[in-house]
Design a protein around this motif. Structure first.
Motif, PDB file in Angstrom:
ATOM      1  N   GLN A  32       0.714  -1.261  -0.178  1.00  0.00           N
ATOM      2  CA  GLN A  32      -0.005  -0.092  -0.183  1.00  0.00           C
ATOM      3  C   GLN A  32       0.924   1.350   0.086  1.00  0.00           C
ATOM      4  O   GLN A  32       0.442   2.471  -0.382  1.00  0.00           O
ATOM      5  CB  GLN A  32      -0.922  -0.053   1.071  1.00  0.00           C
ATOM      6  N   TRP A  35       1.276   2.626  -3.304  1.00  0.00           N
ATOM      7  CA  TRP A  35       0.120   3.032  -4.012  1.00  0.00           C
ATOM      8  C   TRP A  35      -0.246   4.665  -3.958  1.00  0.00           C
ATOM      9  O   TRP A  35      -0.760   5.065  -3.542  1.00  0.00           O
ATOM     10  CB  TRP A  35      -1.192   2.597  -3.449  1.00  0.00           C
ATOM     11  N   LYS A  36       0.495   5.210  -5.161  1.00  0.00           N
ATOM     12  CA  LYS A  36       0.584   6.575  -5.048  1.00  0.00           C
ATOM     13  C   LYS A  36       1.075   7.016  -6.563  1.00  0.00           C
ATOM     14  O   LYS A  36       1.334   6.003  -7.304  1.00  0.00           O
ATOM     15  CB  LYS A  36       1.656   7.135  -4.267  1.00  0.00           C
ATOM     16  N   HIS A 204      -2.960   4.561  -9.199  1.00  0.00           N
ATOM     17  CA  HIS A 204      -3.760   5.512  -8.453  1.00  0.00           C
ATOM     18  C   HIS A 204      -5.046   5.938  -9.249  1.00  0.00           C
ATOM     19  O   HIS A 204      -5.830   6.576  -8.430  1.00  0.00           O
ATOM     20  CB  HIS A 204      -2.600   6.630  -8.444  1.00  0.00           C
ATOM     21  N   SER A 207      -7.900   4.853  -6.809  1.00  0.00           N
ATOM     22  CA  SER A 207      -7.964   5.749  -6.000  1.00  0.00           C
ATOM     23  C   SER A 207      -8.989   6.907  -6.337  1.00  0.00           C
ATOM     24  O   SER A 207      -9.840   7.504  -5.538  1.00  0.00           O
ATOM     25  CB  SER A 207      -6.933   6.514  -5.241  1.00  0.00           C
ATOM     26  N   THR A 211     -12.835   7.714  -4.721  1.00  0.00           N
ATOM     27  CA  THR A 211     -13.261   9.124  -4.159  1.00  0.00           C
ATOM     28  C   THR A 211     -14.936   9.148  -4.440  1.00  0.00           C
ATOM     29  O   THR A 211     -15.384   9.878  -3.609  1.00  0.00           O
ATOM     30  CB  THR A 211     -12.500  10.041  -4.378  1.00  0.00           C
TER      31      THR A 211
END
Length: 242
Positions: A32, A35-36, A204, A207, A211
């Motif tokens: 994790q 994860w960017k 990403h 992600s 959201t």
């Protein structure tokens, strides 16, 4: 050639989708901290701002346009628009979005390649995925003149039928044999991007879609509480001495 064609368009899509889904889940579970998106905004903000905004605006339009255009059954839109008209709309709208995305991605790639500081802080996978995306965009723009030449919508119908068969587990890519080479290379490279997705900074994207869950989460209840202020011990002693 028949064996290669069968593998690329009947088997390879399922390999890519399996790695895409299972690889993303495994990376989220095990790594994790990786994860960017690894932003380099602090090193050169202006070019990143323009390039990133243009790239993301274009790529989001292209992603949803491809998804809706390929996976929507023909009978749903047939009463409203003909296949030829739909293909022309896709060509012009996708062409504008593709050019916007191409300009933004070229700025981002130029920034990664020719700025010494950013080049030193960039992972090789960052450059590799940007180059693949750039080539994929070029191939997509190359297909536009071919699509205009088939204004009857036949190309769109063939591509849609193939995509819908893949997603309904009825693989049969026989119709793709007659397509021009840019379409085939564009499809194969697009599937390869899904294959590389879990091993790159592209994760990403999950992600970003995640959201959207905040739109449906229940509101947080925050209650205010009035606190009575009491004089401190030092203030009480100073008042007594007076």
């Amino acid at each position: 050639m028949n064996t290669l064609h069968n593998f690329l368009f009947n088997v390879y899509p399922y390999i890519c989708l399996t790695v895409f889904l299972m690889g993303s889940l495994a990376r989220f579970d095990r790594d994790q901290y990786t994860w960017k998106s690894d932003s380099s905004q602090l090193l050169r903000a202006r070019q990143l701002r323009w390039g990133s905004n243009l790239f993301h605006a274009g790529i989001l339009f292209l992603f949803f346009g491809h998804t809706v255009g390929l996976l929507t059954p023909h009978f749903i839109y047939e009463p409203f628009i003909s296949p030829g008209a739909k293909q022309l709309v896709a060509v012009y709208a996708g062409g504008v979005a593709g050019i916007i995305c191409f300009i933004g991605l070229t700025m981002l790639l130029h920034r990664r390649l020719f700025d010494p500081r950013i080049r030193l802080t960039s992972h090789r996978t960052d450059l590799f995925i940007l180059i693949i995306l750039w080539i994929q965009l070029v191939l997509g723009l190359i297909t536009l003149p071919y699509s205009i030449g088939h204004s009857d919508g036949s190309v769109m119908l063939v591509l849609s039928d193939w995509a819908q068969r893949i997603f309904t587990f009825r693989p049969d890519a026989a119709g793709l044999v007659a397509l021009d080479w840019p379409y085939k290379v564009h499809l194969v490279l697009g599937m390869t991007i899904f294959l590389l997705f879990p091993f790159s900074r592209l994760v990403h994207v999950w992600s970003g879609f995640g959201t959207l869950a905040y739109l449906f989460r229940p509101p947080q209840v925050v209650r205010s509480r009035k606190l009575g202020l009491k004089p401190s011990v030092s203030n009480q002693q100073s008042g007594a001495s007076r």
